[in-house]
Design a protein around this motif. Structure first.
Motif, mmCIF file in Angstrom:
data_model
loop_
_atom_site.group_PDB
_atom_site.id
_atom_site.type_symbol
_atom_site.label_atom_id
_atom_site.label_comp_id
_atom_site.label_asym_id
_atom_site.label_seq_id
_atom_site.Cartn_x
_atom_site.Cartn_y
_atom_site.Cartn_z
ATOM 1 N N GLN A 124 -23.330 -27.128 15.264
ATOM 2 C CA GLN A 124 -22.308 -27.669 16.302
ATOM 3 C C GLN A 124 -20.846 -27.103 15.516
ATOM 4 O OE1 GLN A 124 -22.479 -31.685 16.957
ATOM 5 N NE2 GLN A 124 -24.569 -31.869 15.892
ATOM 6 N N SER A 125 -20.795 -25.880 15.916
ATOM 7 C CA SER A 125 -19.434 -25.135 15.489
ATOM 8 C C SER A 125 -19.494 -23.652 16.167
ATOM 9 C CB SER A 125 -19.425 -24.899 13.933
ATOM 10 O OG SER A 125 -20.202 -24.043 13.416
ATOM 11 N N SER A 152 -28.000 -35.308 22.291
ATOM 12 C CA SER A 152 -26.710 -34.933 22.943
ATOM 13 C C SER A 152 -25.759 -35.919 22.000
ATOM 14 C CB SER A 152 -26.439 -35.192 24.208
ATOM 15 O OG SER A 152 -26.786 -36.435 24.480
ATOM 16 N N THR A 153 -24.587 -35.393 21.753
ATOM 17 C CA THR A 153 -23.423 -35.930 20.884
ATOM 18 C C THR A 153 -22.356 -36.506 21.677
ATOM 19 O OG1 THR A 153 -22.562 -34.076 19.988
ATOM 20 C CG2 THR A 153 -24.289 -35.002 18.958
ATOM 21 N N GLU A 154 -21.425 -37.399 21.269
ATOM 22 C CA GLU A 154 -20.244 -37.668 21.774
ATOM 23 C C GLU A 154 -19.309 -36.554 21.968
ATOM 24 O OE1 GLU A 154 -18.392 -41.127 20.248
ATOM 25 O OE2 GLU A 154 -20.075 -42.326 20.945
ATOM 26 N N ASP A 155 -19.163 -35.511 20.846
ATOM 27 C CA ASP A 155 -18.314 -34.560 20.949
ATOM 28 C C ASP A 155 -18.643 -33.357 21.852
ATOM 29 O OD1 ASP A 155 -20.402 -33.940 19.317
ATOM 30 O OD2 ASP A 155 -19.227 -33.267 17.701
ATOM 31 N N GLY A 156 -19.604 -33.526 22.640
ATOM 32 C CA GLY A 156 -20.068 -32.671 23.864
ATOM 33 C C GLY A 156 -20.709 -31.265 23.277
ATOM 34 N N TRP A 157 -21.842 -31.774 22.206
ATOM 35 C CA TRP A 157 -22.951 -30.915 21.776
ATOM 36 C C TRP A 157 -24.176 -31.441 22.433
ATOM 37 C CZ3 TRP A 157 -22.032 -25.883 19.768
ATOM 38 C CH2 TRP A 157 -20.971 -25.658 19.462
ATOM 39 N N ALA A 158 -25.008 -30.540 22.674
ATOM 40 C CA ALA A 158 -26.389 -30.670 22.979
ATOM 41 C C ALA A 158 -27.433 -29.861 22.147
ATOM 42 C CB ALA A 158 -26.659 -30.719 24.307
ATOM 43 N N GLN A 159 -28.266 -30.802 21.615
ATOM 44 C CA GLN A 159 -29.448 -30.160 20.936
ATOM 45 C C GLN A 159 -30.734 -29.737 21.959
ATOM 46 O OE1 GLN A 159 -31.664 -31.862 17.937
ATOM 47 N NE2 GLN A 159 -31.747 -30.041 16.476
ATOM 48 N N VAL A 160 -30.991 -28.245 22.104
ATOM 49 C CA VAL A 160 -31.827 -28.004 22.876
ATOM 50 C C VAL A 160 -33.053 -27.152 22.397
ATOM 51 C CG1 VAL A 160 -30.096 -28.113 25.060
ATOM 52 C CG2 VAL A 160 -30.431 -26.108 23.442
ATOM 53 N N PHE A 173 -35.764 -23.650 23.613
ATOM 54 C CA PHE A 173 -36.038 -22.650 24.498
ATOM 55 C C PHE A 173 -37.250 -21.891 23.858
ATOM 56 C CE2 PHE A 173 -35.994 -18.431 26.376
ATOM 57 C CZ PHE A 173 -36.102 -18.712 27.716
ATOM 58 N N ASP A 174 -38.496 -22.018 24.439
ATOM 59 C CA ASP A 174 -39.665 -21.222 23.596
ATOM 60 C C ASP A 174 -39.780 -22.013 22.225
ATOM 61 O OD1 ASP A 174 -40.271 -20.036 25.953
ATOM 62 O OD2 ASP A 174 -39.111 -18.134 25.341
ATOM 63 N N ASP A 175 -39.879 -21.213 21.131
ATOM 64 C CA ASP A 175 -39.746 -21.745 20.017
ATOM 65 C C ASP A 175 -38.074 -21.929 19.212
ATOM 66 O OD1 ASP A 175 -42.371 -21.668 20.122
ATOM 67 O OD2 ASP A 175 -42.467 -19.590 19.324
ATOM 68 N N THR A 176 -37.278 -21.539 20.063
ATOM 69 C CA THR A 176 -35.955 -21.830 19.490
ATOM 70 C C THR A 176 -35.393 -22.962 19.605
ATOM 71 O OG1 THR A 176 -35.430 -19.408 19.843
ATOM 72 C CG2 THR A 176 -33.600 -20.748 19.728
ATOM 73 N N ILE A 177 -34.904 -23.695 18.641
ATOM 74 C CA ILE A 177 -34.108 -24.832 18.775
ATOM 75 C C ILE A 177 -32.793 -24.776 18.193
ATOM 76 C CG2 ILE A 177 -33.932 -27.186 17.750
ATOM 77 C CD1 ILE A 177 -36.842 -27.241 17.544
ATOM 78 N N GLY A 178 -31.655 -24.840 18.831
ATOM 79 C CA GLY A 178 -30.175 -24.805 18.486
ATOM 80 C C GLY A 178 -29.340 -25.869 19.358
ATOM 81 N N TRP A 179 -28.108 -25.516 19.062
ATOM 82 C CA TRP A 179 -26.874 -26.466 19.872
ATOM 83 C C TRP A 179 -26.105 -25.627 20.777
ATOM 84 C CZ3 TRP A 179 -26.422 -31.538 18.619
ATOM 85 C CH2 TRP A 179 -27.325 -31.770 17.597
ATOM 86 N N ILE A 180 -25.653 -26.100 21.788
ATOM 87 C CA ILE A 180 -25.080 -25.729 22.918
ATOM 88 C C ILE A 180 -23.880 -26.513 23.392
ATOM 89 C CG2 ILE A 180 -26.586 -26.208 24.577
ATOM 90 C CD1 ILE A 180 -26.233 -23.347 26.033
ATOM 91 N N LYS A 181 -22.774 -26.177 23.973
ATOM 92 C CA LYS A 181 -21.984 -27.111 24.527
ATOM 93 C C LYS A 181 -22.552 -27.677 25.822
ATOM 94 C CE LYS A 181 -18.339 -27.992 23.293
ATOM 95 N NZ LYS A 181 -17.718 -29.032 22.408
ATOM 96 N N SER A 182 -22.271 -28.942 25.814
ATOM 97 C CA SER A 182 -22.934 -29.891 27.004
ATOM 98 C C SER A 182 -22.162 -29.515 28.430
ATOM 99 C CB SER A 182 -22.658 -31.073 26.729
ATOM 100 O OG SER A 182 -23.364 -31.811 25.762
ATOM 101 N N PHE A 183 -21.054 -28.882 28.472
ATOM 102 C CA PHE A 183 -20.639 -28.502 29.790
ATOM 103 C C PHE A 183 -21.248 -27.145 30.288
ATOM 104 C CE2 PHE A 183 -17.395 -27.193 26.530
ATOM 105 C CZ PHE A 183 -17.313 -25.764 26.743
ATOM 106 N N TYR A 184 -22.144 -26.441 29.391
ATOM 107 C CA TYR A 184 -22.742 -25.240 29.861
ATOM 108 C C TYR A 184 -24.050 -25.722 30.288
ATOM 109 C CZ TYR A 184 -19.416 -22.228 27.440
ATOM 110 O OH TYR A 184 -18.206 -21.684 26.960
ATOM 111 N N ILE A 185 -24.352 -27.090 30.363
ATOM 112 C CA ILE A 185 -25.887 -27.376 30.979
ATOM 113 C C ILE A 185 -25.532 -28.178 32.247
ATOM 114 C CG2 ILE A 185 -26.946 -26.772 28.807
ATOM 115 C CD1 ILE A 185 -26.975 -29.611 28.125
ATOM 116 N N SER A 186 -26.796 -28.442 32.831
ATOM 117 C CA SER A 186 -26.623 -29.450 33.998
ATOM 118 C C SER A 186 -28.189 -29.809 34.142
ATOM 119 C CB SER A 186 -26.260 -28.632 35.226
ATOM 120 O OG SER A 186 -26.476 -29.530 36.508
ATOM 121 N N ASN A 187 -28.232 -30.961 34.943
ATOM 122 C CA ASN A 187 -29.621 -31.452 35.083
ATOM 123 C C ASN A 187 -30.176 -30.980 36.166
ATOM 124 O OD1 ASN A 187 -29.359 -33.445 32.930
ATOM 125 N ND2 ASN A 187 -28.558 -34.937 34.057
ATOM 126 N N GLU A 188 -29.279 -30.243 36.950
ATOM 127 C CA GLU A 188 -30.062 -29.288 38.125
ATOM 128 C C GLU A 188 -29.765 -27.999 37.958
ATOM 129 O OE1 GLU A 188 -31.702 -30.646 40.666
ATOM 130 O OE2 GLU A 188 -31.393 -32.920 39.964
#
Length: 216
Positions: free
Chosen positions: A38-39, A59-67, A69-84
């Motif tokens: 988360q940096s 997801s965390t309060e400071d706007g990060w989300a752990q996601v 994709f395939d075999d990759t696990i990492g962090w991304i800012k929450s405002f870059y993702i959507s439920n739709e």
């Protein structure tokens, strides 16, 4: 107090891990990096394009989300993702679906035209078969009538032959009777002639003798 506890529980649920079955989508038009922590820094694992489907792990309060994709696990800012999915990606998907449906419709239309042509051909063939069947039925009835007439003529011919044979027999009998009558008539005339001759001879002997007696 109860209201405070309820709010705290909601925040806890939002902060910590959510179900791994939840899915989110990249919404930005640019490729978004997945980071190892988360940096912001030299921690980019890979870049993902807009519309990429991800598994949301937490997801965390400071706007990060752990996601994931395939075999990759990492962090991304929450405002870059959507439920739709992004509208742009939905539009692309709908456009592909529309084009596929349009192509399918064109294909179905062509098949429909082919089937309609085949149907018209089958209807015409059926009409021709009905006409041919009517002709065959009429010819069959005509042949049956000719056969019946032939049987009738054959029966009449047999009847005429029998009548002819009967007439021949009667004619032969009549000829035989005529011949018999001729023979009988000839025989009778022969007998009559013989009798006449006999009586003539008798008269020829007797009459001269009588004349001689009278002279003496």
């Amino acid at each position: 107090m109860n209201k405070y506890i309820s709010t705290l529980l909601i925040l806890i649920l939002l902060t910590f891990k959510v179900s791994a079955e939840s899915f989110v989508y990249i919404t930005d038009q640019l490729d978004i990096p997945i980071r190892s922590d988360q940096s912001f820094g030299q921690n980019i694992i890979r870049l993902l394009p807009s519309g990429t489907e991800l598994s949301l792990l937490q997801s965390t309060e400071d706007g990060w989300a752990q996601v994931q994709f395939d075999d990759t696990i990492g962090w991304i800012k929450s405002f870059y993702i959507s439920n739709e999915p992004p509208a742009r990606e939905e539009l692309k998907k709908l456009t592909r679906t529309y084009n596929a449906n349009k192509l399918l419709l064109s294909k179905l239309t062509s098949e429909k035209e082919v089937l309609e042509t085949e149907l018209l051909t089958l209807k015409q063939e059926n009409t021709d078969l009905v006409i041919q069947s009517s002709k065959s039925k009429a010819e069959k009835e005509h042949i049956e009538q000719i056969y019946q007439d032939a049987l009738k003529l054959e029966h009449e011919n047999e009847k005429h032959i029998q009548e002819k044979l009967q007439l021949k027999t009667e004619l032969q009998l009549a000829e035989n009777n005529t011949q018999i009558q001729k023979d009988t008539s000839s025989r009778n005339w022969f007998i009559v002639g013989a009798i006449v001759l006999f009586f003539g001879m008798i008269i020829g002997f007797i009459i001269p003798g009588l004349f001689n007696r009278r002279r003496y």
